[in-house]
Enzyme design. Structure first.
Site, mmCIF file in Angstrom:
data_model
loop_
_atom_site.group_PDB
_atom_site.id
_atom_site.type_symbol
_atom_site.label_atom_id
_atom_site.label_comp_id
_atom_site.label_asym_id
_atom_site.label_seq_id
_atom_site.Cartn_x
_atom_site.Cartn_y
_atom_site.Cartn_z
ATOM 1 C CB SER A 11 -0.928 0.009 1.216
ATOM 2 O OG SER A 11 -0.156 0.067 2.389
ATOM 3 C CG ASP A 60 0.899 -8.604 11.782
ATOM 4 O OD1 ASP A 60 1.900 -9.067 11.189
ATOM 5 O OD2 ASP A 60 0.966 -8.095 12.917
ATOM 6 C CB VAL A 61 2.590 -10.848 6.294
ATOM 7 C CG1 VAL A 61 1.576 -10.616 5.210
ATOM 8 C CG2 VAL A 61 3.565 -9.693 6.398
ATOM 9 C CG ASN A 87 7.610 -4.544 -0.175
ATOM 10 O OD1 ASN A 87 8.666 -3.978 -0.446
ATOM 11 N ND2 ASN A 87 6.600 -3.912 0.446
ATOM 12 C CB SER A 139 18.333 -4.975 3.164
ATOM 13 O OG SER A 139 19.186 -3.879 3.421
ATOM 14 C CE1 TYR A 152 15.019 -3.819 7.407
ATOM 15 C CE2 TYR A 152 17.293 -3.426 6.748
ATOM 16 C CZ TYR A 152 15.947 -3.441 6.448
ATOM 17 O OH TYR A 152 15.523 -3.085 5.186
ATOM 18 C CB ILE A 185 14.772 2.531 -1.922
ATOM 19 C CG1 ILE A 185 15.583 1.247 -2.202
ATOM 20 C CG2 ILE A 185 13.794 2.853 -3.040
ATOM 21 C CD1 ILE A 185 16.394 1.209 -3.454
HETATM 22 P P1 NAD Z 1 7.875 1.295 4.177
HETATM 23 O O1 NAD Z 1 7.989 1.414 5.657
HETATM 24 O O2 NAD Z 1 7.489 2.487 3.387
HETATM 25 O O3 NAD Z 1 6.891 0.101 3.789
HETATM 26 C C1 NAD Z 1 6.878 -1.115 4.479
HETATM 27 C C2 NAD Z 1 5.585 -1.836 4.169
HETATM 28 O O4 NAD Z 1 5.513 -3.019 4.976
HETATM 29 C C3 NAD Z 1 4.360 -0.980 4.522
HETATM 30 O O5 NAD Z 1 3.403 -1.117 3.481
HETATM 31 C C4 NAD Z 1 3.839 -1.616 5.793
HETATM 32 O O6 NAD Z 1 2.434 -1.500 5.952
HETATM 33 C C5 NAD Z 1 4.228 -3.067 5.585
HETATM 34 N N1 NAD Z 1 4.262 -3.818 6.843
HETATM 35 C C6 NAD Z 1 4.991 -3.521 7.937
HETATM 36 N N2 NAD Z 1 4.729 -4.429 8.894
HETATM 37 C C7 NAD Z 1 3.823 -5.296 8.391
HETATM 38 C C8 NAD Z 1 3.173 -6.447 8.881
HETATM 39 N N3 NAD Z 1 3.382 -6.902 10.122
HETATM 40 N N4 NAD Z 1 2.296 -7.091 8.074
HETATM 41 C C9 NAD Z 1 2.055 -6.643 6.831
HETATM 42 N N5 NAD Z 1 2.662 -5.574 6.289
HETATM 43 C C10 NAD Z 1 3.521 -4.902 7.072
HETATM 44 O O7 NAD Z 1 9.287 0.727 3.707
HETATM 45 P P2 NAD Z 1 9.938 0.524 2.259
HETATM 46 O O8 NAD Z 1 11.151 1.347 2.231
HETATM 47 O O9 NAD Z 1 8.919 0.647 1.191
HETATM 48 O O10 NAD Z 1 10.418 -0.998 2.408
HETATM 49 C C11 NAD Z 1 9.863 -2.080 1.694
HETATM 50 C C12 NAD Z 1 10.809 -3.267 1.824
HETATM 51 O O11 NAD Z 1 12.077 -2.938 1.258
HETATM 52 C C13 NAD Z 1 11.091 -3.671 3.270
HETATM 53 O O12 NAD Z 1 11.187 -5.073 3.370
HETATM 54 C C14 NAD Z 1 12.441 -3.049 3.539
HETATM 55 O O13 NAD Z 1 13.143 -3.713 4.552
HETATM 56 C C15 NAD Z 1 13.098 -3.204 2.186
HETATM 57 N N6 NAD Z 1 14.224 -2.308 1.959
HETATM 58 C C16 NAD Z 1 14.049 -0.957 1.919
HETATM 59 C C17 NAD Z 1 15.144 -0.137 1.700
HETATM 60 C C18 NAD Z 1 15.035 1.358 1.628
HETATM 61 O O14 NAD Z 1 16.067 2.023 1.474
HETATM 62 N N7 NAD Z 1 13.849 1.943 1.687
HETATM 63 C C19 NAD Z 1 16.421 -0.704 1.531
HETATM 64 C C20 NAD Z 1 16.561 -2.078 1.580
HETATM 65 C C21 NAD Z 1 15.451 -2.869 1.785
#
Ligand code: NAD
Length: 244
Positions: A11, A60-61, A87, A139, A152, A185
């Site tokens: 979302s 909640d996954v 994700n 990551s 993490y 990102i």
């Molecule tokens: P974000 O915080 O914007 O989004 C995370 C998403 O996970 C949200 O939609 C949230 O609702 C969902 N979420 C969290 N807990 C949950 C749960 N218990 N059940 C279901 N959904 C849940 O973060 P993002 O930056 O979009 O990250 C997305 C993925 O990419 C993550 O796994 C993150 O670790 C990974 N990642 C992000 C970066 C970065 O720089 N942003 C870098 C490496 C990896």
């Protein structure tokens, strides 16, 4: 041919961009959200604009009962999925001296246990079809480690081990399993980092800029497509050269 994709945490942030990207490629999308129904509905509307079916499910996954009911809905609405993108993820950063057991458990449950739960549920349908694409968002920190992110980085390294094991276990059923290891990102997850941390990270990126969620979505589209059918068990880093 239209395929059905499930994107956890679809979302907002990277997940939303992945969900929209898959819809642009002509796939129907089921996305899960955790708290904000408004942003989930917004993502659904954006996907529907591309003429694809979209369903948002609150789940909640990290909780087995939620994943079970998610897959009951999938079974009723679309039968089964062809593409799974794990994700959903959270951070609860702290130095080990200050990290609580709760912070450890939450991060491992949301980031890693969830991947076990959704993959186990998803492969039933994929095995029957003898086809499936599983893409796990890890990551670079899972590869390199990072001070202050013991929980993490352990969860993201765990995803890599699981990805490789599942690639070996599921290849004979036509299921490909790969991981993406993003660097920095621009999303809400990274917005909350202090400016000095952002500057330090930027100085370690040879390309000299932070990525957009679209960069990850493009790679997901490739791994979800038949163009990548001979790739399985890989960890693809998308980090501007951060971990060369
Ligand atoms: P974000 O915080 O914007 O989004 C995370 C998403 O996970 C949200 O939609 C949230 O609702 C969902 N979420 C969290 N807990 C949950 C749960 N218990 N059940 C279901 N959904 C849940 O973060 P993002 O930056 O979009 O990250 C997305 C993925 O990419 C993550 O796994 C993150 O670790 C990974 N990642 C992000 C970066 C970065 O720089 N942003 C870098 C490496 C990896």
């Amino acid at each position: 041919m239209t395929k059905v994709a499930l994107v956890t945490g679809g979302s907002r942030g990277i997940g939303k961009e992945i969900a929209i990207g898959l819809a642009k490629e002509g796939h129907d999308v089921i996305l899960t959200y955790n708290s904000s129904v408004e942003s989930a509905n917004q993502a659904v509307e954006e996907i529907q604009r591309f003429g694809q079916k979209a369903i948002a499910v609150k789940a909640d996954v990290s909780i087995k009962e939620d994943v079970d009911s998610l897959f009951s809905i999938i079974s009723e609405e679309v039968g089964s999925i062809d593409i799974l993108v794990n994700n959903a993820g959270i951070t609860k950063d702290n130095l080990l001296m200050r990290m609580t057991e709760e912070d450890w458990d939450q991060v491992l449950d949301v980031n890693l246990k969830s991947v076990f739960l959704t993959t186990k549920a998803a492969i039933k349908g994929m095995m029957k079809k003898r086809y499936g694409k599983i893409i796990n968002i890890s990551s670079v920190v899972g590869v390199m480690g990072n001070a202050g992110q013991g929980n993490y980085s352990a969860s993201k390294a765990g995803i890599i081990g699981f990805t490789k094991s599942m690639a070996k276990e599921l290849s004979s059923r036509g299921i490909r399993v790969n991981a993406i290891a993003p660097g920095f990102i621009k999303t809400e997850m990274t917005d909350k980092l202090a400016d000095n941390i952002k500057e330090m990270m930027l100085s370690e990126i040879p390309l000299g800029y932070f990525a957009e969620p679209k960069d990850v979505s493009n790679l997901v589209n490739f791994l979800a497509s038949e163009k990548s059918d001979y790739i399985t068990g890989q960890v693809i880093q998308i980090d501007g050269g951060m971990n060369i």
